[in-house]
Design a protein around this motif. Structure first.
Motif, short mmCIF file in Angstrom:
data_model
loop_
_atom_site.label_atom_id
_atom_site.label_comp_id
_atom_site.label_asym_id
_atom_site.label_seq_id
_atom_site.Cartn_x
_atom_site.Cartn_y
_atom_site.Cartn_z
N ALA A 45 -7.36 0.83 3.97
CA ALA A 45 -6.57 1.97 3.52
C ALA A 45 -7.42 3.00 2.79
O ALA A 45 -7.30 4.21 3.03
CB ALA A 45 -5.44 1.49 2.60
N THR A 46 -8.28 2.54 1.90
CA THR A 46 -9.07 3.49 1.10
C THR A 46 -10.17 4.15 1.91
O THR A 46 -10.53 5.30 1.65
CB THR A 46 -9.66 2.80 -0.14
N LYS A 62 -9.90 5.29 4.75
CA LYS A 62 -9.33 6.41 5.51
C LYS A 62 -9.33 7.70 4.71
O LYS A 62 -9.38 8.80 5.27
CB LYS A 62 -7.90 6.07 5.95
N VAL A 63 -9.25 7.58 3.38
CA VAL A 63 -9.19 8.79 2.54
C VAL A 63 -10.47 9.00 1.73
O VAL A 63 -10.72 10.10 1.24
CB VAL A 63 -7.98 8.73 1.58
N ARG A 112 -3.25 5.07 -0.92
CA ARG A 112 -4.09 6.05 -0.22
C ARG A 112 -4.20 7.35 -1.02
O ARG A 112 -5.29 7.91 -1.16
CB ARG A 112 -3.54 6.31 1.18
N LYS A 113 -3.08 7.82 -1.51
CA LYS A 113 -3.08 9.06 -2.29
C LYS A 113 -3.92 8.91 -3.55
O LYS A 113 -4.71 9.81 -3.91
CB LYS A 113 -1.65 9.44 -2.66
N ILE A 164 0.84 -1.21 0.00
CA ILE A 164 0.00 0.00 0.00
C ILE A 164 0.87 1.26 0.00
O ILE A 164 0.62 2.21 -0.73
CB ILE A 164 -0.96 -0.02 1.21
N GLU A 165 1.93 1.24 0.81
CA GLU A 165 2.84 2.38 0.87
C GLU A 165 3.59 2.55 -0.45
O GLU A 165 3.71 3.66 -0.98
CB GLU A 165 3.84 2.21 2.02
#
Length: 380
Positions: A311-312, A314-315, A279-280, A273-274
């Protein structure tokens, strides 16, 4: 409308990139003018190198290294699109595919080749190395890796000990001074969901040794050798790695990476993910599609769909997360209770043999994605 499509591979059928493309193809039949962001994913296991190369427009690198039986082979690893991050699957050099029922012997198999891959990555000037450590043929505690990177593992006569977990009984001292100095300038992250310690009933030898060819006598010998090895690391100025979570991963390679390279253990899917900046890329998403070949209650313990969902959310908290899977197993209700995953759909069209299901996977996945998109459109 923005669709983020971030699946893992459908093993035996599609790579993560191919899965993302066929999901997008299906949705485009309903929303041809939408924005599509494709992010091939993985969880640190098999396929991680390919997924990260695809997600970052990276490239493969080949190197001549030693396999677990100390024979020269050609192995591959990945350089991500920025050319500053290498991603290595230790199995490429030290995996079970290099041994069979006649040659599997964790007393002699070594991680030396994995150390050679790390060294080759350093030669490319990377600043970060991600190492996936599943599928090993070894129980040497990462001693071979350490030897390849310059550490001297010496016996009582000041001679280098042999390779493999069996040779660790001869270890009298460890000289860290010749370790490759470039290791201090890079960040090394280990992708592993294994939490086993190095030794004991839950350790590398007891739990993973039999998978690599160890009988009961070998398991006992290897466990004692790994305990001795861990003690010598501490005595000679290294870190105490015997009980840390994940030290036993890949036959103790987790311990060796921490002790000799200062590596940090992390969940595989989180590292991916990073690296992919998921996320971005998910900011502003209206819908998120993910998936893999099979999904069940274990998915919440570090598998790709659950990691993508968390992860998604969160944004893009209002974007529904939809999972497509080749097979839906037991306990998926537990995934709904997490509030991260909103819907799960099986992709095969009708009952069919596995061989045919793999052949039909691209068309079936695309059709399922299309049907979900039609439902979205009808409900909007």
């Amino acid at each position: 409308m923005k669709f983020v499509i971030a699946p893992d591979s459908f093993k035996g059928g599609l790579t993560a990139k191919e899965a993302a493309e066929v999901i997008a193809d299906g949705i485009k039949r309903v929303y041809p003018d939408a924005e599509y962001v494709l992010v091939p994913m993985a969880d640190g296991g098999e396929g991680t190198v390919q997924s990260l190369i695809d997600a970052t427009n990276g490239r493969k690198v080949t190197a001549r290294v030693h396999n677990p039986l100390n024979k020269l082979v050609t192995a591959e690893y990945g350089l991500l699109g920025n050319s500053k991050t290498a991603v290595i699957e230790m199995a490429a050099a030290s995996g079970l595919q290099f041994v069979d029922e006649n040659t599997a012997n964790p007393l002699i198999t070594t991680t030396y080749g994995t150390g050679e891959l790390v060294k080759d990555a350093l030669n490319h000037g990377v600043e970060k190395i991600i190492i996936g450590i599943g599928g090993s043929a070894t129980v040497d505690g990462g001693a071979g890796l350490a030897q390849a990177l310059g550490a001297r593992l010496l016996d009582a006569d000041n001679r280098e000990i042999g390779l493999g977990g069996g040779a660790l009984k001869d270890l009298a001292q460890i000289d860290f001074t010749h370790l490759d100095s470039r290791l201090k300038k890079v960040t090394i992250q280990v992708a592993s969901d294994v939490t086993n310690p190095l030794t004991g009933k839950d350790g590398a030898a007891a739990v993973f040794g039999p998978q690599k060819g160890a009988d009961e006598k070998m398991v006992d010998m290897l466990d004692k050798n790994l305990h001795h090895y861990a003690q010598k690391i501490v005595e000679c100025g290294g870190a105490d790695v015997e009980e840390i979570a994940g030290a036993g991963a890949a036959g103790g390679l987790g311990a060796g990476l921490v002790a000799f390279t200062g590596a940090i253990m992390k969940r595989g899917v989180e590292l991916v993910i990073e690296a992919t900046q998921l996320r971005k890329k998910a900011i502003g998403a209206d819908y998120v599609f993910t998936g893999e070949g099979g999904i069940d209650f274990q998915t919440k313990f570090g598998k790709t769909p659950y990691g993508v969902a968390q992860a998604t959310k969160k944004v893009a908290p209002d974007a529904p997360v939809i999972v497509l899977a080749g097979n839906i197993g037991k306990g998926v209700d537990e995934l709904y209770s997490s509030t991260a995953i909103d819907a799960i759909f099986a992709t095969p069209e009708g009952a069919k043999p596995l061989k045919q299901a793999l052949i039909d996977a691209p068309a079936d996945i695309a059709r399922t994605a299309e049907n979900v998109a039609r439902l979205i459109k009808a409900s909007s």
